[in-house]
Design a protein around this motif. Structure first.
Motif, short mmCIF file in Angstrom:
data_model
loop_
_atom_site.label_atom_id
_atom_site.label_comp_id
_atom_site.label_asym_id
_atom_site.label_seq_id
_atom_site.Cartn_x
_atom_site.Cartn_y
_atom_site.Cartn_z
N TRP A 93 -7.39 -18.56 -16.89
CA TRP A 93 -6.29 -17.58 -17.03
C TRP A 93 -4.96 -18.29 -16.74
O TRP A 93 -4.00 -18.20 -17.53
N GLY A 136 8.89 -9.24 -17.04
CA GLY A 136 9.43 -10.40 -17.76
C GLY A 136 10.41 -11.24 -16.97
O GLY A 136 11.05 -12.12 -17.53
N ILE A 137 10.54 -10.97 -15.66
CA ILE A 137 11.45 -11.77 -14.85
C ILE A 137 10.64 -12.91 -14.21
O ILE A 137 9.64 -12.65 -13.54
N THR A 192 11.65 -4.93 -12.76
CA THR A 192 10.44 -5.74 -12.95
C THR A 192 10.02 -5.73 -14.40
O THR A 192 10.25 -4.77 -15.13
N ASN A 222 0.06 -0.72 -2.53
CA ASN A 222 0.29 0.04 -3.76
C ASN A 222 -0.98 0.75 -4.24
O ASN A 222 -2.07 0.20 -4.16
N GLN A 261 11.45 -7.88 -9.02
CA GLN A 261 10.03 -7.97 -8.67
C GLN A 261 9.31 -8.83 -9.73
O GLN A 261 9.51 -8.61 -10.93
N ILE A 262 8.51 -9.77 -9.26
CA ILE A 262 7.88 -10.75 -10.16
C ILE A 262 6.37 -10.67 -10.02
O ILE A 262 5.84 -10.72 -8.91
N GLY A 263 5.68 -10.54 -11.16
CA GLY A 263 4.21 -10.53 -11.15
C GLY A 263 3.64 -11.79 -11.77
O GLY A 263 3.26 -12.73 -11.07
N THR A 264 3.62 -11.82 -13.11
CA THR A 264 3.03 -12.95 -13.82
C THR A 264 3.62 -14.28 -13.35
O THR A 264 2.90 -15.29 -13.28
N ALA A 268 5.08 -8.64 -7.14
CA ALA A 268 4.56 -7.38 -7.70
C ALA A 268 3.17 -7.10 -7.13
O ALA A 268 2.38 -8.02 -6.96
N PRO A 269 2.88 -5.82 -6.86
CA PRO A 269 1.50 -5.48 -6.50
C PRO A 269 0.63 -5.68 -7.74
O PRO A 269 0.97 -5.19 -8.82
N MET A 270 -0.47 -6.40 -7.58
CA MET A 270 -1.33 -6.69 -8.74
C MET A 270 -2.79 -6.48 -8.34
O MET A 270 -3.38 -7.32 -7.67
N ALA A 271 -3.35 -5.35 -8.75
CA ALA A 271 -4.75 -5.05 -8.41
C ALA A 271 -5.63 -6.17 -8.93
O ALA A 271 -5.51 -6.59 -10.09
N ALA A 275 -5.44 -9.18 -8.17
CA ALA A 275 -4.73 -10.48 -8.16
C ALA A 275 -3.70 -10.50 -7.02
O ALA A 275 -2.59 -11.00 -7.19
N GLY A 301 3.69 -7.68 -17.43
CA GLY A 301 2.26 -7.95 -17.51
C GLY A 301 1.47 -6.87 -16.80
O GLY A 301 1.97 -6.19 -15.92
N VAL A 357 2.19 4.08 -8.56
CA VAL A 357 2.35 3.79 -9.99
C VAL A 357 1.50 4.79 -10.75
O VAL A 357 0.57 5.35 -10.19
C1 LIG Z 1 -2.64 -8.94 -13.01
C2 LIG Z 1 -1.70 -7.80 -12.82
C3 LIG Z 1 -2.14 -6.68 -12.11
C4 LIG Z 1 -1.26 -5.61 -11.88
N1 LIG Z 1 -1.67 -4.54 -11.12
C5 LIG Z 1 -0.77 -3.59 -10.76
C6 LIG Z 1 -1.11 -2.58 -9.81
O1 LIG Z 1 -2.23 -2.52 -9.31
N2 LIG Z 1 -0.15 -1.68 -9.47
C7 LIG Z 1 1.12 -1.73 -9.99
O2 LIG Z 1 1.97 -0.92 -9.60
N3 LIG Z 1 1.46 -2.65 -10.90
C8 LIG Z 1 0.55 -3.59 -11.28
N4 LIG Z 1 0.93 -4.57 -12.17
C9 LIG Z 1 2.29 -4.55 -12.74
C10 LIG Z 1 3.24 -5.27 -11.81
O3 LIG Z 1 3.41 -4.54 -10.62
C11 LIG Z 1 4.62 -5.50 -12.46
O4 LIG Z 1 5.10 -4.32 -13.01
C12 LIG Z 1 4.55 -6.58 -13.54
O5 LIG Z 1 3.77 -7.67 -13.11
C13 LIG Z 1 5.96 -7.07 -13.86
O6 LIG Z 1 5.97 -7.86 -15.00
P1 LIG Z 1 5.75 -9.45 -15.01
O7 LIG Z 1 4.28 -9.64 -14.86
O8 LIG Z 1 6.27 -9.87 -16.32
O9 LIG Z 1 6.50 -10.03 -13.83
C14 LIG Z 1 0.06 -5.65 -12.42
C15 LIG Z 1 0.47 -6.77 -13.14
C16 LIG Z 1 -0.38 -7.84 -13.33
C17 LIG Z 1 0.13 -9.04 -14.10
#
Ligand SMILES: Cc1cc2nc3c(=O)[nH]c(=O)nc-3n(C[C@H](O)[C@H](O)[C@H](O)COP(=O)(O)O)c2cc1C
Length: 356
Positions: free
Chosen positions: A256, A220-221, A218, A75, A239-242, A24-27, A29, A182, A134
């Motif tokens: 964290w 909770g996966i 995406t 992203n 798609q996996i973030g956390t 997952a794109p994570m600003a 992180a 997340g 997003v």
């Molecule tokens: C720390 C963090 C930062 C995130 N930043 C963005 C972002 O900049 N752009 C975006 O489209 N989604 C962002 N997300 C959401 C993720 O893209 C995604 O939807 C989410 O992580 C999926 O859920 P999960 O964390 O349970 O896997 C972020 C998620 C996290 C945990």
């Protein structure tokens, strides 16, 4: 071959992936090392560029390209209209925050974000295989420029209505974000974020039925069961973030990362108390206090982000999870500390077995 595996294979062939797992794109992180590891393992790397100036975007992309030939997505958040300022209300929030950290100066809410148009230009120059949006949809002129350059557009959505709008605007793929996710909720209309909380099990099949373009799931996966379930529900990839935040390559603050392991699904909460936009984090003492009925409502995004900056910085320096912005999805305890490549490989092996 199972129909879900066939669909995932088609998606992988189209986007040069060896397996249907996306970071997952994570600003804030999105370390290059995490994307390199995920892309080298056959998945898709990602960068959340919200807070990055053009120079930082170029540097991120060249570092990732030096480490992998694999694909990645860049992203951006679609900007909201400028929020209205209310000095009295900001004063109440500042007084509340001073109980949790340093005094908050009156100008702390004057936060600027990088220029969106310049970031879009940087995307066109970097020309990644995939660009994602997003919190809304890219303007039509930018979509035209993306298409001319052969860049694919993944649109994050959180409702069926948003998915339909994304398809109509020319998105090539929709990424359906369940309310388990997340970080910030990707709702187009910030004011509806808490009311339109759709779980991934309801969202994915409804979106798959509503649009013709591929759907990525995406929220909770974080293990093989989640990926297999998402593909069974009709998604083409997960798609996996956390689930990646505890990997060594993610370089997440140790306080964290450790807290994620201890957090039950019901130990997270959606609130606006860090940035002014709704997002899911660990329900720390601060989150509970700031969402209590006697606490002042958060200021709008991104003013609240500025007001909480000093308090968050203090939390990070003092390793105090209750003063940090600890974003977490509902499956955060499933996040593993293994290298990202091992996680990607083992999750996909397990999901493949479940679907075979
Ligand atoms: C720390 C963090 C930062 C995130 N930043 C963005 C972002 O900049 N752009 C975006 O489209 N989604 C962002 N997300 C959401 C993720 O893209 C995604 O939807 C989410 O992580 C999926 O859920 P999960 O964390 O349970 O896997 C972020 C998620 C996290 C945990």
């Amino acid at each position: 071959m199972h129909q879900a595996l066939k669909r995932a294979q088609t998606f992988c062939d189209r986007f040069n992936l060896r397996l249907p797992i996306l970071q997952a794109p994570m600003a804030g992180a999105s370390s290059p090392s995490l994307s390199i590891a995920v892309a080298n393992a056959g998945g898709l790397g990602a960068c959340g560029c919200l807070l990055m100036q053009s120079k930082a975007i170029f540097e991120w992309a060249s570092e990732v390209r030096a480490g992998t030939k694999g694909p990645f997505q860049l992203n951006l958040w679609i900007p909201d209209p400028k929020p209205e300022r209310n000095a009295d209300h900001e004063g109440q929030v500042r007084a509340f925050l001073a109980q949790w950290g340093p005094e908050v100066p009156p100008d702390a809410g004057n936060t600027g974000l990088p220029d969106f148009d310049a970031q879009c230009e940087a995307f066109l120059d970097v020309a990644p295989p995939i660009v994602s949006s997003v919190m809304g949809l890219y303007p039509p002129e930018f979509v035209t420029k993306l298409k001319r350059k052969g860049i694919t557009w993944f649109a994050n959505i959180s409702t069926v209505t948003e998915a339909r709008a994304a398809e109509a605007a020319g998105a090539d793929v929709v990424v359906a974000q369940g309310m388990e996710a997340g970080g910030h909720r990707g709702c187009f209309d910030a004011s509806r974020a808490e009311r339109e909380m759709v779980g991934l099990f309801a969202l994915v099949p409804a979106v798959v039925d509503a649009v013709r373009i591929p759907v990525v799931a995406t929220g909770g996966i974080a293990d093989a069961r989640g990926v297999a379930a998402a593909l069974t529900l009709g998604a083409s990839a997960a798609q996996i973030g956390t689930g990646f935040l505890r990997c060594p390559e993610a370089k997440t603050h140790p306080t964290w990362a450790n807290a994620l392991a201890e957090t039950l699904p019901e130990g997270t909460a959606v609130s606006r108390v860090f940035s002014g936009r709704a997002g899911r984090s660990i329900a720390t003492d601060y989150v509970k206090a700031a969402t209590a009925p006697d606490a002042p409502a958060p200021a709008p995004y991104p003013i609240q982000r500025g007001l909480t900056a000093a308090f968050r910085e203090l939390g990070g320096k003092s390793n105090d999870v209750h003063r940090m912005q600890v974003w977490a999805g509902q499956s955060s305890a499933m996040a593993r500390t293994d290298p990202a490549a091992d996680i990607v490989a083992s999750i996909w092996r397990g999901a493949h077995d479940l679907l075979s």
